[in-house]
Design an enzyme around this catalytic site. Structure first.
Site, PDB file in Angstrom:
ATOM      1  N   LYS A 296       0.827  -1.133  -0.091  1.00  0.00           N
ATOM      2  CA  LYS A 296       0.168   0.096  -0.061  1.00  0.00           C
ATOM      3  C   LYS A 296       0.823   1.429  -0.120  1.00  0.00           C
ATOM      4  O   LYS A 296       0.289   2.034  -0.380  1.00  0.00           O
ATOM      5  CB  LYS A 296      -1.051   0.114   1.298  1.00  0.00           C
ATOM      6  CG  LYS A 296      -2.139  -0.970   1.058  1.00  0.00           C
ATOM      7  CD  LYS A 296      -3.116  -0.767   2.423  1.00  0.00           C
ATOM      8  CE  LYS A 296      -4.194  -1.779   1.937  1.00  0.00           C
ATOM      9  NZ  LYS A 296      -5.197  -1.697   3.152  1.00  0.00           N
ATOM     10  N   ASP A 332     -10.310   2.584   1.364  1.00  0.00           N
ATOM     11  CA  ASP A 332     -10.338   2.180   2.746  1.00  0.00           C
ATOM     12  C   ASP A 332     -10.849   3.395   3.482  1.00  0.00           C
ATOM     13  O   ASP A 332     -11.633   3.353   4.460  1.00  0.00           O
ATOM     14  CB  ASP A 332      -9.108   1.867   3.304  1.00  0.00           C
ATOM     15  CG  ASP A 332      -8.538   0.590   2.952  1.00  0.00           C
ATOM     16  OD1 ASP A 332      -9.442  -0.449   2.549  1.00  0.00           O
ATOM     17  OD2 ASP A 332      -7.369   0.283   3.064  1.00  0.00           O
TER      18      ASP A 332
END
Ligand code: NAP
Length: 490
Positions: A296, A332
């Site tokens: 990420k 997210d």
């Protein structure tokens, strides 16, 4: 594209049963004589007959040498054994067999002649369990020039090697009939999307025993990846991670693509080097992908642009191919806020305690601060909590102080550490923390559905939220971005 069932069941009767059970998901059957109890023409005959009944057009006959299997080299390579193997293979040839597999480095004029007289095509195979053969294009060309069908089953051991494999396949794309597959986790996508390597078929195996590393079952191949529906024009999406094979994301995204009638597929890519993956993505035309642990942060350096959330959080979970380059976003963020929507709309969250200061905590703290909520961070490593707090305009506290403060001042407690996550589910990041019962407690861990921490909060009368809602919401948001990207390119 053909889906070929390799018969791996222990008993020959079970092999026949596997053909019956898999009939609707397969187009071809491979008889591996080395895996058969009876290596006889009669056995082959009964498989041929069953395949016909099941509507499978093609039967491949092979008799693998020990050194060409996942079990590795064997000492039994004496000439007598080899002659016996060839003799068995020759005798098993019969009408109804479509292909016979003879190793690239083996010569057998008698087998060749017999196959020719029966109209059986010759597959010439190379099995490399050590990596990707550098001379792959030359091998493919020399087999094709001699009228055979090249089959290369190799074992890429890194993202760099899988990129090399795909590039070499590009060099021989004019050879129409060939089988090229990458085994293991790095090569997994070459099985579920075999057209990427220009492969005319992919192998599946039923039951427990796999014919080769990375194979999946016929039902999984069809129900998750819809192998029969896809081909060269299919738009590619996926997820990168390490590990990644456990993820349920392909189940979700592929189902949504199907429901929307899009010719797109979502594949898991096991990646050890983000840079090599980006080159692969360019080479094969990936139009969007999800990013999971540990990429990420690392993926950021390969983005051409990103939204503000990604820039501020320093992590990206969604990458889209736009006309002018790679764009990063982070679903997210919205996914986390989704289960809190009504509480936020009612203004019922003013003070939050966030446990943890890792990657997920960055997203959580940023999202809460964006909503104007006061945030206090507590983390095992205090220094990380201090740094995150300073960056995001939040406060921080020590573990002991947080446990003593217990409950009261916070409307919301968010647990973002990996403590309590499967497989060690009995962990509790703040075991002395006493809930007042009035706070909302949100644990972003999604497996198990309710962590020990969350169960404790529930027992104390708190409103609790598990991590599955966030997971589902971020995936749904991601899907809408993938759909936009699909429409941009189709
Ligand atoms: P990460 O960057 O590795 O951070 C891990 C955090 O857990 C750090 O704060 C670390 O503290 C703490 N921690 C780890 N072991 C600990 C222990 N034994 N005792 C106390 N603290 C400990 O991981 P992440 O990416 O933030 O992920 C954390 C969790 O969030 C995972 O369970 C992941 O599955 C979940 N998650 C869920 C979603 C969802 O959609 N629901 C999305 C993303 C993440 P130190 O700083 O002291 O090491």
């Amino acid at each position: 594209m053909l889906r070929c069932l390799t018969l791996t069941a222990e008993k020959d009767t079970e092999k026949i049963e596997d053909i019956r059970r898999s009939a609707e998901f397969i187009d071809a059957v491979e008889i591996r004589l080395d895996l058969c109890e009876a290596k006889t023409p009669e056995m082959v005959n009964s498989v041929v007959a069953e395949s016909r009944r099941a509507g499978c057009g093609s039967v491949i006959l092979s008799y693998r040498r020990p050194q060409d299997t996942a079990d590795g080299p064997s000492d039994e390579r004496d000439l007598r054994q080899e002659e016996l193997r060839r003799d068995t293979l020759r005798r098993a040839l019969q009408p109804g067999v479509s292909f016979v597999d003879l190793e690239y480095d083996a010569t057998d004029d008698e087998l060749r002649r017999r196959a020719e007289s029966l109209g059986i095509r010759l597959i010439r195979s190379v099995h490399d369990f050590t990596g990707v053969p550098e001379e792959l294009p030359e091998i493919v060309r020399s087999i094709a020039a001699a009228g055979g069908i090249p089959k290369i089953a190799c074992y890429p051991r890194s993202s760099g090697q899988v990129l090399q494999l795909v590039r070499m396949c590009g060099e021989v794309q004019d050879v129409e009939e060939k089988i090229i597959l990458g085994m293991g986790v790095f090569g997994f996508f070459t099985r579920t999307a075999p057209w990427i390597c220009g492969s005319m078929l992919t192998f599946v195996s039923a039951g427990e025993k796999l014919a080769a590393p990375g194979q999946i079952g016929p039902r999984e191949m069809e129900e998750i990846y819809e192998a029969s529906r896809h081909g060269k024009k299919t738009v590619l999406f996926g997820i990168i991670g390490n590990p990644v094979m456990h993820t349920r994301s392909p189940h979700l995204h592929n189902r949504w693509f199907t429901d929307d009638g899009l010719d797109a597929v979502y594949l898991p890519f096991h990646v050890d080097d983000a840079g090599s993956f980006m080159e692969l993505a360019e080479t094969i035309g990936v139009r969007g992908f999800s990013v999971t642990v540990p990429h990420k942060q690392r993926i950021m350096e390969y983005l051409d642009s990103a939204d503000e959330g990604v820039r501020r959080i320093g992590a990206c979970n969604t990458v889209l191919r736009q006309r002018d380059g790679w764009y990063g976003t982070n679903t997210d963020l919205e996914g986390f806020l989704e289960p809190l929507k009504s509480l936020l709309a009612e203004g019922r969250i003013r003070q939050a305690l966030v446990i943890g200061a890792g990657g997920a905590a960055r997203t959580v703290v940023y999202a809460l601060r964006q909503q104007g909520i006061e945030v206090t961070i507590v983390n095992r490593t205090a220094e990380k909590a201090r740094a995150l707090a300073a960056e995001m305009g939040a406060g921080c506290t020590g573990l002991e102080a947080a446990e003593n403060a217990s409950g009261a001042p916070f409307d919301l407690v968010v647990q973002t550490t990996s403590v309590g996550m499967e497989p060690v589910i009995e962990g509790d990041p703040l075991p002395q923390f006493r809930f007042s019962g009035s706070e909302t407690v949100y644990d972003i861990i999604y497996a198990p559905e309710k962590t020990r921490f969350l169960r404790r909060a529930e027992d104390a009368g708190c409103r609790v939220i598990g991590g599955r809602g966030m997971l589902q919401a971020q995936a749904e948001l991601q899907y809408t971005r993938f759909r936009d990207s699909y429409n941009l390119w189709v």
